[in-house]
Write a protein that holds these residues in place. Sequence first.
Motif, PDB file in Angstrom:
ATOM      1  N   GLY A   1       1.849   3.053  -7.431  1.00 60.68           N
ATOM      2  CA  GLY A   1       3.324   2.226  -7.178  1.00 60.68           C
ATOM      3  C   GLY A   1       4.656   3.052  -7.746  1.00 60.68           C
ATOM      4  N   VAL A   2       4.430   3.658  -8.702  1.00 61.74           N
ATOM      5  CA  VAL A   2       5.688   4.324  -9.376  1.00 61.74           C
ATOM      6  C   VAL A   2       5.836   5.504  -8.653  1.00 61.74           C
ATOM      7  CG1 VAL A   2       6.289   5.475 -11.373  1.00 61.74           C
ATOM      8  CG2 VAL A   2       5.632   3.401 -11.637  1.00 61.74           C
ATOM      9  N   SER A   3       4.643   6.318  -8.351  1.00 64.54           N
ATOM     10  CA  SER A   3       4.740   7.781  -7.581  1.00 64.54           C
ATOM     11  C   SER A   3       5.421   7.140  -6.175  1.00 64.54           C
ATOM     12  CB  SER A   3       3.338   7.975  -7.396  1.00 64.54           C
ATOM     13  OG  SER A   3       2.833   8.500  -8.423  1.00 64.54           O
TER      14      SER A   3
ATOM     15  N   ILE B   1       7.696  -0.735  -5.471  1.00 64.19           N
ATOM     16  CA  ILE B   1       7.912  -1.872  -6.337  1.00 64.19           C
ATOM     17  C   ILE B   1       6.944  -3.209  -6.361  1.00 64.19           C
ATOM     18  CG2 ILE B   1       9.742  -3.784  -6.671  1.00 64.19           C
ATOM     19  CD1 ILE B   1      11.493  -1.444  -5.922  1.00 64.19           C
ATOM     20  N   PHE B   2       6.532  -3.493  -5.158  1.00 61.40           N
ATOM     21  CA  PHE B   2       5.628  -4.535  -4.668  1.00 61.40           C
ATOM     22  C   PHE B   2       4.186  -4.091  -5.643  1.00 61.40           C
ATOM     23  CE2 PHE B   2       2.033  -6.091  -2.333  1.00 61.40           C
ATOM     24  CZ  PHE B   2       2.317  -7.555  -2.377  1.00 61.40           C
TER      25      PHE B   2
ATOM     26  N   ILE C   1       1.639  -5.963 -12.561  1.00 61.87           N
ATOM     27  CA  ILE C   1       2.399  -6.550 -14.053  1.00 61.87           C
ATOM     28  C   ILE C   1       1.939  -7.933 -14.127  1.00 61.87           C
ATOM     29  CG2 ILE C   1       4.276  -6.890 -15.355  1.00 61.87           C
ATOM     30  CD1 ILE C   1       5.331  -4.227 -14.242  1.00 61.87           C
ATOM     31  N   CYS C   2       2.003  -8.656 -12.927  1.00 62.44           N
ATOM     32  CA  CYS C   2       2.057 -10.108 -12.872  1.00 62.44           C
ATOM     33  C   CYS C   2       0.238 -10.202 -13.289  1.00 62.44           C
ATOM     34  CB  CYS C   2       2.263 -10.885 -11.439  1.00 62.44           C
ATOM     35  SG  CYS C   2       3.915 -10.596 -11.307  1.00 62.44           S
ATOM     36  N   ASP C   3      -0.642  -9.640 -12.551  1.00 65.99           N
ATOM     37  CA  ASP C   3      -1.748  -9.598 -12.833  1.00 65.99           C
ATOM     38  C   ASP C   3      -2.235  -9.496 -14.179  1.00 65.99           C
ATOM     39  OD1 ASP C   3      -4.607  -9.982 -11.793  1.00 65.99           O
ATOM     40  OD2 ASP C   3      -4.733  -7.730 -12.197  1.00 65.99           O
ATOM     41  N   VAL C   4      -1.674  -8.322 -14.786  1.00 66.33           N
ATOM     42  CA  VAL C   4      -1.713  -8.211 -16.391  1.00 66.33           C
ATOM     43  C   VAL C   4      -1.452  -9.272 -17.301  1.00 66.33           C
ATOM     44  CG1 VAL C   4      -1.054  -6.549 -18.384  1.00 66.33           C
ATOM     45  CG2 VAL C   4      -1.665  -5.578 -16.073  1.00 66.33           C
ATOM     46  N   ALA C   5      -0.420  -9.941 -17.058  1.00 63.08           N
ATOM     47  CA  ALA C   5       0.428 -11.147 -17.633  1.00 63.08           C
ATOM     48  C   ALA C   5      -0.728 -12.307 -17.512  1.00 63.08           C
ATOM     49  CB  ALA C   5       1.925 -11.305 -17.095  1.00 63.08           C
TER      50      ALA C   5
END
Length: 176
Positions: A20-22, A149-150, A156-160
């Motif tokens: 995603g960042v890439s 970004i998606f 991040i939502c999955d980790v949270a």
Amino acid sequence: MSKLKEKKDIKMTIFIIVVGVSLIVAGIYGVVSSKIESRDYKNSTDIQKIPAVIIDFSTSNSKDDSGDVKYTTYKFKVSYVIDGKTYKGKCEERVWSSDYSKKYAYDKLRKGDTIDVEIYKTSKGEYKISPEGSPVDFLLYCAAIPGGIFLVVIMICDVAKDKRRKKSENEITSKQ
């Protein structure tokens, strides 16, 4: 959940975040570099066509729904000399199947042959082959940014969510 599965999940999450960042970085780089090239070309005081030697080339066909060739794309790596300095670049030519004379001419080209390329002088005084960026390329650069970004937000939502689940499991086991 087993420790092995947990490690695989963590690795996959990190991998998807990196992808995603890439995508975000590649999209931003593509948008910025294409805008800079376009601006340099528009502001150039020296635009000319010159002969360039083919170093390498490849072809690819685009077909319609019935399997007939619509057009052939010729991609060239070329070398050209301006003011005693040798430059290298890439150019691309799309030849429609209905343009028999142009297709015949391009099919005969080999390494070492010359083709005419349009070059321009950049703001830094270097010469480059005129940008061929299509609106589709620019659209893909733009699409890569929200796509990246998606992916990052989802991970991040999955980790949270996993952290909240583990915290609630720990609270339940500690109350017993």
